[in-house]
Design a protein around this motif. Structure first.
Motif, mmCIF file in Angstrom:
data_model
loop_
_atom_site.group_PDB
_atom_site.id
_atom_site.type_symbol
_atom_site.label_atom_id
_atom_site.label_comp_id
_atom_site.label_asym_id
_atom_site.label_seq_id
_atom_site.Cartn_x
_atom_site.Cartn_y
_atom_site.Cartn_z
ATOM 1 N N ASN A 146 2.415 6.811 3.934
ATOM 2 C CA ASN A 146 2.304 7.468 2.637
ATOM 3 C C ASN A 146 1.796 6.448 1.620
ATOM 4 O OD1 ASN A 146 2.511 9.161 0.437
ATOM 5 N ND2 ASN A 146 4.731 9.010 0.248
ATOM 6 N N PRO A 147 0.511 6.572 1.216
ATOM 7 C CA PRO A 147 -0.427 7.684 1.385
ATOM 8 C C PRO A 147 -1.026 7.746 2.794
ATOM 9 C CG PRO A 147 -1.537 5.884 0.297
ATOM 10 C CD PRO A 147 -0.095 5.466 0.424
ATOM 11 N N GLY B 49 0.788 -1.222 0.000
ATOM 12 C CA GLY B 49 0.000 0.000 0.000
ATOM 13 C C GLY B 49 0.820 1.271 0.000
ATOM 14 N N THR B 50 2.149 1.118 0.171
ATOM 15 C CA THR B 50 3.031 2.284 0.208
ATOM 16 C C THR B 50 3.159 2.913 -1.174
ATOM 17 O OG1 THR B 50 4.308 1.192 1.950
ATOM 18 C CG2 THR B 50 5.332 3.090 0.880
ATOM 19 N N TYR B 51 3.204 4.256 -1.205
ATOM 20 C CA TYR B 51 3.437 4.981 -2.453
ATOM 21 C C TYR B 51 4.742 4.511 -3.090
ATOM 22 C CZ TYR B 51 4.322 8.862 -5.637
ATOM 23 O OH TYR B 51 4.574 9.604 -6.753
ATOM 24 N N PRO B 52 4.811 4.260 -4.415
ATOM 25 C CA PRO B 52 3.772 4.553 -5.412
ATOM 26 C C PRO B 52 2.789 3.409 -5.669
ATOM 27 C CG PRO B 52 5.798 3.923 -6.510
ATOM 28 C CD PRO B 52 6.094 3.880 -5.030
ATOM 29 N N LYS B 53 2.972 2.264 -5.014
ATOM 30 C CA LYS B 53 2.094 1.122 -5.269
ATOM 31 C C LYS B 53 0.885 1.170 -4.340
ATOM 32 C CE LYS B 53 5.848 -1.783 -7.023
ATOM 33 N NZ LYS B 53 6.576 -3.068 -6.898
ATOM 34 N N LYS C 205 -5.974 3.612 11.623
ATOM 35 C CA LYS C 205 -4.892 4.540 11.970
ATOM 36 C C LYS C 205 -3.704 4.247 11.066
ATOM 37 C CE LYS C 205 -2.740 7.322 15.098
ATOM 38 N NZ LYS C 205 -3.206 8.611 15.611
ATOM 39 N N ASN C 206 -3.063 5.331 10.566
ATOM 40 C CA ASN C 206 -1.856 5.107 9.764
ATOM 41 C C ASN C 206 -0.608 5.261 10.623
ATOM 42 O OD1 ASN C 206 -1.148 7.856 9.981
ATOM 43 N ND2 ASN C 206 -1.940 8.389 7.967
ATOM 44 N N GLY C 207 0.567 5.123 10.016
ATOM 45 C CA GLY C 207 1.813 5.090 10.767
ATOM 46 C C GLY C 207 2.489 6.426 10.991
#
Length: 248
Positions: A210-211, A182-186, A228-230
């Protein structure tokens, strides 16, 4: 002027350098923060030797474990986790003393605890890489039992993703994504779990920042789960590093 830095490879998207540079400017702190992109951990002693003003380092992939043999002492969290993300450099006239810390544990606990409910007693960790070690340390501290989903050869207390079923998700109401999915850019990627069994009782914590909202989080929100994100974890571990570097 005090000097801090980050070692890792590669360092194309460094949160730490941006964060600390902005902090120093905003608070008018006479200090600098530099990226030390090294292709081998064998270069580590040269960084210490060639930068006499350096008093603190952050450590990122792939050196959180490899840096340990170069250090003189570890704090309890770093020793139990087996990974270091912060190094304090104490210099005297003739000696240099390096102590390693793990502030990822502090950051994760500080970010997670306010969200926990009484029913969050069992967790499912997605991923078994380096990031999961700090997570396990904190869950043990909070008396939350856990099992990990792995794509590698299974070890104790690990399962395959295909074994994650309705019963498991209904039992384990805290789900932590400790993978880079799920991390940018994927950003279209996400851990392969049966999201149809997620409910409003679940808490989905994604170490990715990110995102801001990952597919993992979106799928949880669609089912009414708290997410919740990191980013706060990252922020808290950075602030803890700075505190350690500047202790008397």
């Amino acid at each position: 002027m005090k000097k801090y830095g980050l070692i890792g490879y590669p360092l194309t998207h460094s949160f730490s350098k941006r964060f600390f540079t902005e902090k120093f400017e905003k608070e008018e702190i006479n200090a600098t923060y530099e990226n030390f992109e090294i292709e081998s951990i064998s270069w580590f002693p040269e960084i210490i030797k060639n930068n006499p003003g350096l008093i603190g380092l952050n450590v990122t992939i792939p050196y959180k474990e490899k840096v340990i043999p170069f250090l003189d002492e570890l704090d309890e969290a770093a020793e139990k986790v087996g990974a270091v993300n912060t190094v304090r450099i104490n210099r005297s006239k003739d000696t240099i003393f390096l102590k390693g810390y793990n502030t990822d544990t502090f950051g994760f606990e500080a970010s997670l605890k306010p969200l926990l409910k009484a029913h969050h007693t069992k967790a499912l960790i997605l991923g078994t890489g380096g990031a999961s070690k700090a997570i396990k340390f904190v869950l043990n501290k909070l008396d939350i039992s856990f099992i990990s989903a792995s794509i590698e050869e299974l070890k104790k207390n690990e399962i395959r993703y295909e074994d994650i079923d309705q019963r498991m998700l209904e039992e384990r109401l805290l789900i932590i994504n400790a993978t880079p999915l799920g991390t940018y850019p994927k950003t279209e990627t996400f851990p392969p779990i049966p999201y149809e069994y997620i409910s409003e009782k679940h808490l989905l914590f994604d170490l990715v920042y990110n995102p801001e909202e990952t597919q993992f989080m979106k799928k949880g929100k669609e089912k009414g789960a708290a997410v919740k994100n990191g980013y706060e974890m990252l922020l808290q571990q950075a602030l803890k590093s700075y505190e350690i570097w500047n202790r008397d």
